[in-house]
Design a protein around this motif. Structure first.
Motif, mmCIF file in Angstrom:
data_model
loop_
_atom_site.group_PDB
_atom_site.id
_atom_site.type_symbol
_atom_site.label_atom_id
_atom_site.label_comp_id
_atom_site.label_asym_id
_atom_site.label_seq_id
_atom_site.Cartn_x
_atom_site.Cartn_y
_atom_site.Cartn_z
ATOM 1 N N LEU A 41 0.849 -1.164 0.065
ATOM 2 C CA LEU A 41 -0.198 -0.124 0.143
ATOM 3 C C LEU A 41 0.757 1.172 -0.104
ATOM 4 C CD1 LEU A 41 -2.964 1.506 0.509
ATOM 5 C CD2 LEU A 41 -2.432 1.343 2.891
ATOM 6 N N ASP A 59 -1.542 -1.423 -4.013
ATOM 7 C CA ASP A 59 -2.777 -0.457 -3.865
ATOM 8 C C ASP A 59 -2.020 0.994 -3.413
ATOM 9 O OD1 ASP A 59 -4.308 -2.630 -4.432
ATOM 10 O OD2 ASP A 59 -4.590 -3.161 -2.125
ATOM 11 N N VAL A 61 -3.599 5.077 -2.338
ATOM 12 C CA VAL A 61 -4.549 5.832 -1.741
ATOM 13 C C VAL A 61 -3.965 7.503 -2.218
ATOM 14 C CG1 VAL A 61 -5.892 6.943 0.276
ATOM 15 C CG2 VAL A 61 -5.317 4.282 -0.039
ATOM 16 N N ARG A 72 -7.465 3.092 6.006
ATOM 17 C CA ARG A 72 -6.996 1.995 4.889
ATOM 18 C C ARG A 72 -5.301 1.800 5.684
ATOM 19 N NH1 ARG A 72 -7.886 1.618 -0.205
ATOM 20 N NH2 ARG A 72 -6.196 0.186 -0.398
ATOM 21 N N GLU A 75 -5.961 -0.694 8.623
ATOM 22 C CA GLU A 75 -6.358 -1.928 8.247
ATOM 23 C C GLU A 75 -4.810 -2.573 7.457
ATOM 24 O OE1 GLU A 75 -10.872 -1.772 6.660
ATOM 25 O OE2 GLU A 75 -9.169 -1.290 5.280
ATOM 26 N N THR A 83 3.647 -0.947 4.112
ATOM 27 C CA THR A 83 3.041 0.325 3.850
ATOM 28 C C THR A 83 4.139 1.457 3.945
ATOM 29 O OG1 THR A 83 0.916 -0.636 4.788
ATOM 30 C CG2 THR A 83 1.065 1.810 4.284
#
Length: 440
Positions: A41, A59, A61, A72, A75, A83
């Motif tokens: 992420l 992913d 954001v 997010r 999580e 991340t």
């Protein structure tokens, strides 16, 4: 996840890696590549996501409102997903680190050059004595008042709270502004302008504003229409010095003055004892609660002692005085104590029209019409001194009618005085009533 040199895992879970992207356009820190390669992420502003090689399987954001990103991130941490958060400059310096920590996320931070450091570097200025404030996402008035009060301030701006708005608020103060736009990009531009010029222009976001006192702010020119004031008594141990660049040399831009406050009257030039006595001044200044980010009016300023001591404690100060000779004295006293006090020469209440909104006001002179004009502006606190008892009840009534809670004290002091032969007596000073009105 690849380790970041010098940072240790201390929470029992893999932390979020927050990486600053350099504000001067330098390549990312070497630590970014390994953590980015394994990231599941990646969170950042659109321009930051576009500036780095985000893995195809990760992913992303895009930051806008922060709440969805925080959810997010939480999580991902709970699921053990590596991340990365991308941020500008030093993310621990008025940056995203504060919000991430407040959300309970474990962090490792890799900082880069901040936009403030970059702006000073581009201007070729030292900034170890600068105050750094932000107008981003909050009321810009404290940032504006810091620029009004201090000789060297960096402001992190925001749309609607940038160079145009701050320049408009600095009209009347002796300042020059350096505006740094698009640092670290091909569109980078650093311009020096007056407050009036800043207010009249449109600026690109993001930008950093540097506010610098001009030489006449540190040493105001005498008023040619006024006679010369009596010289102020020399300061045997000044709390600070203003150096040629306009910066204080003590590296404490808003520290309490080492020389103290409620200073003896001899530390100020004044005539005919037109000065708030030190015992009274101590209570008045305490009631005004001056500090960095606040604007204090000193109405009927006389020698300027109350306003100057508020300025010594970090507040921005406007002194209103109708007597040009007293105005020259205020300038001389402000120079002697190395603070900036903006002088407005005129008779209150008329002279109060159009002045920027105060946080606190000291009314040292004038009648009920002056007090009425002050409370009409609804500052948080109003403090006044009265020697005539017949003026106390009307003043209390006026403050209460305007919605203020009122406290009052009568102060009378007796000072030690020498007598012939080595004896000591007590010499009484005139009693004074100090009223304080505070908005609930």
């Amino acid at each position: 996840m690849a380790p970041v040199t010098g940072v240790h895992r201390v929470t029992g879970v893999d932390p979020v890696t927050v990486v600053g992207l350099d504000a001067v356009g330098a390549p990312p820190h070497p630590a970014l590549a390994p953590v980015l390669a394994t990231a599941g992420l990646v969170v950042g502003a659109a321009r930051h996501l576009a500036a780095v090689p985000v893995p195809a399987g990760a992913d992303t954001v895009t930051l806008g409102p922060l709440a969805p990103a925080l959810h997010r991130l939480a999580e991902a941490v709970a699921a053990g997903v590596p991340t990365v958060v991308l941020a500008s400059g030093d993310p621990g310096f008025f940056g995203i680190v504060r919000r991430l920590r407040a959300h309970g996320l474990p962090l490792r931070v890799v900082p880069a050059v901040s936009s403030v450091a970059a702006a000073f570097a581009r201007a070729g200025l030292p900034w170890d004595a600068a105050a750094v404030v932000t107008a981003h996402g909050r009321d810009p008035r404290p940032a504006l008042n810091a620029c009004r009060a201090l000789p060297l301030v960096a402001v992190l701006t925001a749309p609607g709270a940038g160079a145009a708005e701050l320049g408009a608020g600095l009209a009347g103060w002796s300042r020059r502004l350096l505006v740094a736009e698009h640092l670290g990009t091909d569109a980078e531009r650093v311009r020096e302008v007056t407050p009036e010029q800043a207010a009249a222009q449109t600026w690109s976001d993001p930008h950093v504003l540097l506010s610098l006192a001009t030489p006449d702010a540190a040493a105001p020119a005498p008023d040619p229409a006024a006679s010369a004031p009596e010289p102020a008594a020399p300061d045997p141990a000044p709390a600070h010095r203003v150096v040629a660049s306009g910066m204080r040399s003590d590296n404490q831009p808003a520290a309490a003055p080492a020389g103290g406050w409620a200073l003896p009257e001899a530390r100020y030039a004044h005539r005919d004892s037109m000065i708030t006595k030190s015992e009274v001044r101590a209570l008045v200044v305490a009631r005004l609660r001056p500090r960095l980010g606040r604007l204090v009016w000193d109405v009927g300023a006389g020698s300027g002692s109350v306003g100057i001591e508020c300025a010594l404690l970090g507040a921005a100060v406007l002194a209103v005085e109708q007597d040009p000779q007293a105005g020259a004295t205020i300038r001389a006293n402000a120079t002697a104590h190395a603070v900036t006090v903006r002088l407005v020469t005129g008779r209150a209440p008329q002279a109060l029209a159009g002045l920027p909104e105060p946080d606190a006001v000291f009314v040292g002179g004038g009648g009920a019409d002056v007090l009425a004009a002050v409370v009409a502006r609804q500052p948080e606190r109003v403090v006044l001194t009265l020697a005539a008892l017949d003026r106390v009840a009307p003043a209390v009534g006026l403050l209460r009618a305007a919605g203020y809670t009122v406290e009052g004290s009568q102060l009378s002091a007796a000072r030690l005085a020498d007598l012939p032969g080595g004896s000591i007596r007590l010499a009484a000073t005139n009693p004074v009533v100090v009223l304080t009105g505070e908005r609930p």
